[in-house]
Design an enzyme around this catalytic site. Structure first.
Site, PDB file in Angstrom:
ATOM      1  N   VAL A 131       1.656  -6.677   6.782  1.00 34.47           N
ATOM      2  CA  VAL A 131       2.920  -6.694   7.830  1.00 34.47           C
ATOM      3  C   VAL A 131       2.739  -5.629   8.781  1.00 34.47           C
ATOM      4  O   VAL A 131       2.563  -4.623   8.281  1.00 34.47           O
ATOM      5  CB  VAL A 131       4.211  -6.503   6.980  1.00 34.47           C
TER       6      VAL A 131
ATOM      7  N   LYS B 150       7.456   4.694  15.959  1.00 28.73           N
ATOM      8  CA  LYS B 150       5.741   5.105  16.300  1.00 28.73           C
ATOM      9  C   LYS B 150       4.941   3.946  16.239  1.00 28.73           C
ATOM     10  O   LYS B 150       4.286   3.606  16.676  1.00 28.73           O
ATOM     11  CB  LYS B 150       5.702   6.155  15.132  1.00 28.73           C
TER      12      LYS B 150
ATOM     13  N   GLU C  46       4.961  -3.588  10.891  1.00 29.39           N
ATOM     14  CA  GLU C  46       6.204  -3.383  11.072  1.00 29.39           C
ATOM     15  C   GLU C  46       6.745  -3.245  12.621  1.00 29.39           C
ATOM     16  O   GLU C  46       7.709  -3.605  12.961  1.00 29.39           O
ATOM     17  CB  GLU C  46       6.660  -1.916  10.539  1.00 29.39           C
TER      18      GLU C  46
ATOM     19  N   SER D 135       0.833  -1.140   0.047  1.00 34.68           N
ATOM     20  CA  SER D 135      -0.037   0.093   0.141  1.00 34.68           C
ATOM     21  C   SER D 135       0.843   1.344  -0.007  1.00 34.68           C
ATOM     22  O   SER D 135       0.630   2.278  -0.818  1.00 34.68           O
ATOM     23  CB  SER D 135      -0.841   0.154   1.069  1.00 34.68           C
ATOM     24  N   TRP D 136       2.017   1.314   0.854  1.00 34.75           N
ATOM     25  CA  TRP D 136       2.661   2.599   0.938  1.00 34.75           C
ATOM     26  C   TRP D 136       3.591   2.685  -0.464  1.00 34.75           C
ATOM     27  O   TRP D 136       3.775   3.739  -0.825  1.00 34.75           O
ATOM     28  CB  TRP D 136       3.776   2.587   2.034  1.00 34.75           C
TER      29      TRP D 136
ATOM     30  N   ARG E 281       8.007  -7.734  -7.033  1.00 30.04           N
ATOM     31  CA  ARG E 281       8.461  -9.143  -7.053  1.00 30.04           C
ATOM     32  C   ARG E 281       7.329  -9.896  -8.059  1.00 30.04           C
ATOM     33  O   ARG E 281       7.825 -10.895  -8.540  1.00 30.04           O
ATOM     34  CB  ARG E 281       8.610  -9.676  -5.637  1.00 30.04           C
TER      35      ARG E 281
ATOM     36  N   LYS F 240      10.065   1.956   7.142  1.00 30.94           N
ATOM     37  CA  LYS F 240       9.620   2.133   8.598  1.00 30.94           C
ATOM     38  C   LYS F 240       9.961   1.136   9.626  1.00 30.94           C
ATOM     39  O   LYS F 240       9.055   0.461  10.221  1.00 30.94           O
ATOM     40  CB  LYS F 240       7.890   2.154   8.440  1.00 30.94           C
TER      41      LYS F 240
ATOM     42  N   ASP G  94       3.455  12.152  13.401  1.00 29.24           N
ATOM     43  CA  ASP G  94       3.656  10.808  12.881  1.00 29.24           C
ATOM     44  C   ASP G  94       3.258   9.786  14.027  1.00 29.24           C
ATOM     45  O   ASP G  94       2.476   8.800  13.630  1.00 29.24           O
ATOM     46  CB  ASP G  94       4.798  10.361  12.308  1.00 29.24           C
TER      47      ASP G  94
END
Length: 333
Positions: A282, A194, A284, A14-15, A35, A109, A247
């Site tokens: 995921v 964060k 993070e 998504s990012w 990939r 991130k 953030d």
């Protein structure tokens, strides 16, 4: 006239998809490595990512797509990595192109688990990329809100202010406001930390704690972040800037936050494995928690990190979240 720099994004989540959308507002061509051959072909034919932010339609004539990392690394001058930290090491092992003179931008991130290094440090130590050629993208900015073109903010950190400005300009638009910073390492630590605090906020919510406690948790989290970053990289910075506090708040409070969602499931009694399987994304902060704990433990003079230690004990030591948070309450002020 200077030759225009070519930009490329690595990753298909998504990012990564949101960053390609931002760049598409300003650039005529963008390299994009993924990939999956399936995602690449779907994008070519259907003009959108089938798995993430599928509402975003791309002008595919602008996209140079490949599932060969070396093709895209060779093509671009500015390499933006938005691959989850858990997978970036294995992806980078495929890299055969010399990237020493490229500008490398981390939108990862998190810390690379295999090396225990920040992404920027990893590129510097392993791939000989000078720190002046390394940048970090920080928020507050959720991919989902970029897809909706809601007003969002980015901070681009780089030791070279001109390069930071170039990257910021490529990402700016009517709905993306950008600023620059020279705090490369501090910003990257903040981006990592964060997510841990967002997991803590999610656990608290899952356990039934209310908004009053959440506000205390977040005010303690920003002070804990300040102590951690200061110990790792002493530099004059305003921790209340949007790259740090802003953030942190959006990641801790937003319903779009996958780390908060993950923590919420843990608070409701899910195991780590079952929460990850159900999310199919995921978190993070799970990997960042272990990295932050190790970094602090290896420091000669440990920093007081009650929130990180609490999250670590739940995720990695299997301790009961309800009991851990009951103890944590007394350590917050």
């Amino acid at each position: 006239m200077e030759k225009a720099l070519k930009f490329a994004v690595f990753g298909s989540g998504s990012w990564a998809t949101a960053i390609v959308k931002m760049l598409s507002e300003n650039l005529d061509e963008i390299g994009w490595y993924m990939r999956s051959a399936y995602i690449k072909e779907h994008l070519k034919k259907q003009k959108h990512n089938p798995n993430y932010l599928s509402s975003v339609e791309f002008h595919t004539e602008k996209l140079k797509l490949s599932n060969d990392i070396n093709v895209i690394a060779k093509y671009a001058d500015v390499l933006i990595f938005a691959i989850p930290s858990a997978f970036i090491h294995s992806e980078l092992e495929k890299l055969e192109i010399d990237i020493t003179n490229k500008i490398v931008v981390s939108a990862v991130k998190g810390i690379i688990p295999e090396s225990g290094k920040l992404v920027g440090e990893h590129f510097h130590d392993i791939y000989n990329v000078p720190f002046d050629n390394i940048a970090v993208i920080a928020g507050p900015c959720h991919a989902e809100e970029v897809a909706l073109e809601r007003l969002s903010y980015l901070t681009i950190s780089c030791a070279d202010p001109q390069k930071a400005e170039t990257i910021a300009n490529a990402l700016s638009s009517d709905y993306i406001k950008t600023k620059t910073s020279d705090d490369l390492i501090g910003t990257e630590y903040a981006v990592m930390l964060k997510n841990i605090y967002a997991i803590a906020a999610g656990i608290a919510h899952g356990l039934g704690y209310g908004d009053n406690f959440q506000s205390v948790l977040m005010s303690n989290a920003i002070r804990e972040m300040k102590r951690f970053i200061k110990k790792m990289h002493k530099l004059k910075r305003n921790i209340n800037d949007s790259a740090y506090l802003g953030d942190l708040l959006v990641t801790g409070y937003s319903t779009f936050s996958r780390n908060r969602m993950f923590g919420n499931m843990i608070g409701k009694g899910y195991t780590v494995k079952s929460a990850m399987m159900e999310m199919n994304m995921v978190a993070e902060g799970y990997y960042a928690t272990k990295s932050a704990k190790i970094l602090n433990d290896h420091n000669k003079k440990k920093t007081r990190l009650p929130i990180i230690n609490a999250v670590y004990s739940i995720l990695y030591e299997g301790k009961d979240a309800k009991k851990v948070f009951k103890n944590l309450v007394d350590k917050l002020d």
